[in-house]
Enzyme design. Structure first.
Site: not given
Length: 415
Positions: A155, A226, A329, A362-363
């Site tokens: 990332s 968040r 992603d 993206h996780d």
């Protein structure tokens, strides 16, 4: 400074080092930059691997940080990849992870004490990815670590890794960039801007001056920021699979955000419950000002800044590179990774681009270690000639998973 050289034979070390006066890219100077790090394995002189953490991660890449009260993403955030017998094998490599300036896990940042003994707040200098890299280099100098066997980052940590190839091209033999890009696209820049405004419009933010027992933290704003981040990190498929449109009851939590009188009529959906829970837990462990500082550093990063192109920025790097991207992603896309690969190829850098079929978004780089571990581990050991790397780079097939890479699914978003 707390220590001058790596202790021979020591398997785990965790410390905070004063690297002295530090000038930020902005030109501002602080008299004493404190840098927190955690290291694993034994240093032999040529086996050092730096792992760069993600946006709200910490130096505790494989350790649990029990002495610093960390949790969630900051606690053993890549222990499926880093450790004895794992992809980055701490029996073979001396692995160092450094908390970046601007964060809140030991390295100097807005929440740490300034020269007057009070928290810096927004008087802390603006930070950039370049500042992170230079602070890491100073910490390594203090430890007596010179040329690195590898720099690995995921990332925004991947951006940090790329910056190593620009600032210290002779110091890195192998570079691994996971789920990252040369720069953020406008959509992500916009979402980050909204996230920051959710913090700065929280009345409790108070211009960044909220430290002290008698001043409430801006938990609503930080929680909303968040939540926006979570939505960026997940894919549509993963959200549909995990939540669908299922109801979690009615009325909502009501313990973090203002109550909505009309909410009692409508279902409180599982996706809302998830986001509210994650916001609450995140606000307990992270500093709102640090979130502002770190997202701005990520937004500001542009590999080609000061150069004619990405390829020109990487021209001095003579090592090898591995890029890992994920099909689901949309935060950092496979096309962006391929563009990076082309920039490396333009400079005749041996490079492999490993594309992982995944719908986790993206996780994925954290929750699918069985797909990330084999090519990453083989590359760190053998470069682009590594078996799993070669398999993927040549025919697009599945990487060899004969080795045991401890595929434990421990998403940072489920904690």
């Amino acid at each position: 400074m707390s220590r001058g050289r790596v202790a021979p034979g020591r398997q785990v070390e965790s410390d905070v080092v004063d690297v002295g006066e530090f000038q930020f890219e902005s030109g501002e100077i602080i008299p004493n930059l404190q840098v927190a790090y955690e290291a694993y394995g034994e240093f032999t002189g040529t086996n050092a691997v730096v792992v760069c953490h993600g946006l709200t991660g910490s130096q505790h890449v494989a350790g649990h940080g029990t002495d610093s009260g960390v949790s969630g993403q900051a606690r053993a955030w890549w222990s499926d990849i880093v450790g004895p017998g794992k992809a980055i094998d701490t029996n073979e490599y001396y692995v160092i992870c450094v908390n970046v300036p601007g964060s809140c896990y030991g390295t100097s940042g807005p929440a740490s004490d300034g020269p007057d003994g009070e928290p810096w707040g927004t008087d802390f200098p603006p930070v950039t990815v370049s500042d992170w890299t230079r602070a890491q280099r100073l910490l390594l100098d203090h430890l007596g670590v010179g040329r690195l066997h590898a720099v690995v980052g995921g990332s925004v940590g991947g951006m940090n890794a790329l910056d190593w190839a620009v600032q210290y091209p002779d110091d890195v033999e192998r570079l691994v960039v996971v789920a990252a890009a040369a720069r953020l696209d406008p959509q992500c820049l916009g979402l980050d801007a909204v996230a920051r405004r959710s913090i700065t419009t929280d009345p409790n933010w108070n211009g960044g001056d909220y430290y002290g027992e008698d001043r409430p933290d801006p938990v609503e704003g930080l929680g909303l920021a968040r939540q926006i981040g979570h939505l960026m990190y997940l894919s549509k498929d993963s959200m549909d699979r995990k939540f669908g449109r299922r109801s979690a009851g009615r009325g909502g939590r009501g313990d973090m955000y203002p109550a909505d009188p009309a909410a009692a009529f409508f279902p409180y959906r599982e996706v809302e419950s998830y986001l509210d829970y994650q916001a609450e837990k995140f606000a307990e462990r992270f500093d709102a000002n640090s979130y502002l500082y770190l997202t701005r550093a990520m937004d500001d990063f542009d590999l080609s800044e000061g150069y004619e192109s990405d390829a020109a920025a990487l021209a001095a790097f003579e090592g090898e590179a591995l890029l890992v991207s994920f099909t689901g992603d949309w935060h950092f896309t496979t096309d962006q990774s391929e563009s990076l690969a082309e920039a490396f190829r333009a400079g005749d850098v041996p490079v492999a681009h490993h594309v992982v079929e995944s719908d986790h978004g993206h996780d994925a780089f954290l929750v699918e270690p069985e797909k990330v571990g084999p090519p990453l581990g083989d590359f760190v050991t053998d470069g682009v000639d590594g078996r799993a790397v070669t398999d993927t780079a040549t025919d697009g097939g599945e990487p060899d998973t004969e080795k045991d890479f401890a595929p434990v699914h421990s998403s940072l978003f489920s904690r």
